[in-house]
Design a protein around this motif. Structure first.
Motif, short mmCIF file in Angstrom:
data_model
loop_
_atom_site.label_atom_id
_atom_site.label_comp_id
_atom_site.label_asym_id
_atom_site.label_seq_id
_atom_site.Cartn_x
_atom_site.Cartn_y
_atom_site.Cartn_z
N GLU A 13 0.85 -1.18 0.00
CA GLU A 13 0.00 0.00 0.00
C GLU A 13 0.89 1.24 0.00
O GLU A 13 2.10 1.15 0.22
CB GLU A 13 -0.90 0.00 1.24
CG GLU A 13 -1.83 -1.20 1.31
CD GLU A 13 -2.68 -1.22 2.56
OE1 GLU A 13 -2.59 -0.26 3.36
OE2 GLU A 13 -3.43 -2.18 2.73
N ASP A 14 0.30 2.39 -0.22
CA ASP A 14 1.06 3.64 -0.23
C ASP A 14 1.85 3.84 1.07
O ASP A 14 2.94 4.40 1.05
CB ASP A 14 0.15 4.85 -0.45
CG ASP A 14 -0.41 4.89 -1.85
OD1 ASP A 14 0.24 4.37 -2.77
OD2 ASP A 14 -1.50 5.45 -2.03
N THR A 15 1.30 3.39 2.18
CA THR A 15 1.95 3.57 3.48
C THR A 15 3.19 2.70 3.65
O THR A 15 3.93 2.87 4.61
CB THR A 15 0.97 3.28 4.63
OG1 THR A 15 0.46 1.95 4.48
CG2 THR A 15 -0.17 4.27 4.64
N PHE A 45 1.76 -4.18 -6.11
CA PHE A 45 1.43 -2.81 -5.71
C PHE A 45 0.46 -2.26 -6.74
O PHE A 45 0.79 -2.15 -7.92
CB PHE A 45 2.67 -1.93 -5.63
CG PHE A 45 2.37 -0.50 -5.29
CD1 PHE A 45 1.81 -0.18 -4.06
CD2 PHE A 45 2.62 0.52 -6.17
CE1 PHE A 45 1.51 1.13 -3.73
CE2 PHE A 45 2.34 1.84 -5.86
CZ PHE A 45 1.77 2.14 -4.63
#
Length: 56
Positions: A13-15, A45
């Protein structure tokens, strides 16, 4: 649909990303995500397979 048996898949994820130390504008995995990515056979991703060590 994803059907997986005995395969380690990591969905990023982006995090899971942090800025690089360089000024290139690139990103790198966080230390926690990096450790997981090393063990994963498949890393995804978004809609991109980043790593695939599993041969079907």
């Amino acid at each position: 649909m994803i059907e997986v048996e005995n395969v380690k898949v990591l969905l990023l994820e982006d995090t899971d990303f942090q800025p690089c130390e360089s000024d290139s504008g690139a990103a790198q995995l966080t230390p926690e995500a990096d450790k997981k990515a090393i063990l994963a056979e498949i890393v995804i991703f978004g809609d991109q397979v980043i790593k695939n060590r599993h041969v079907l």
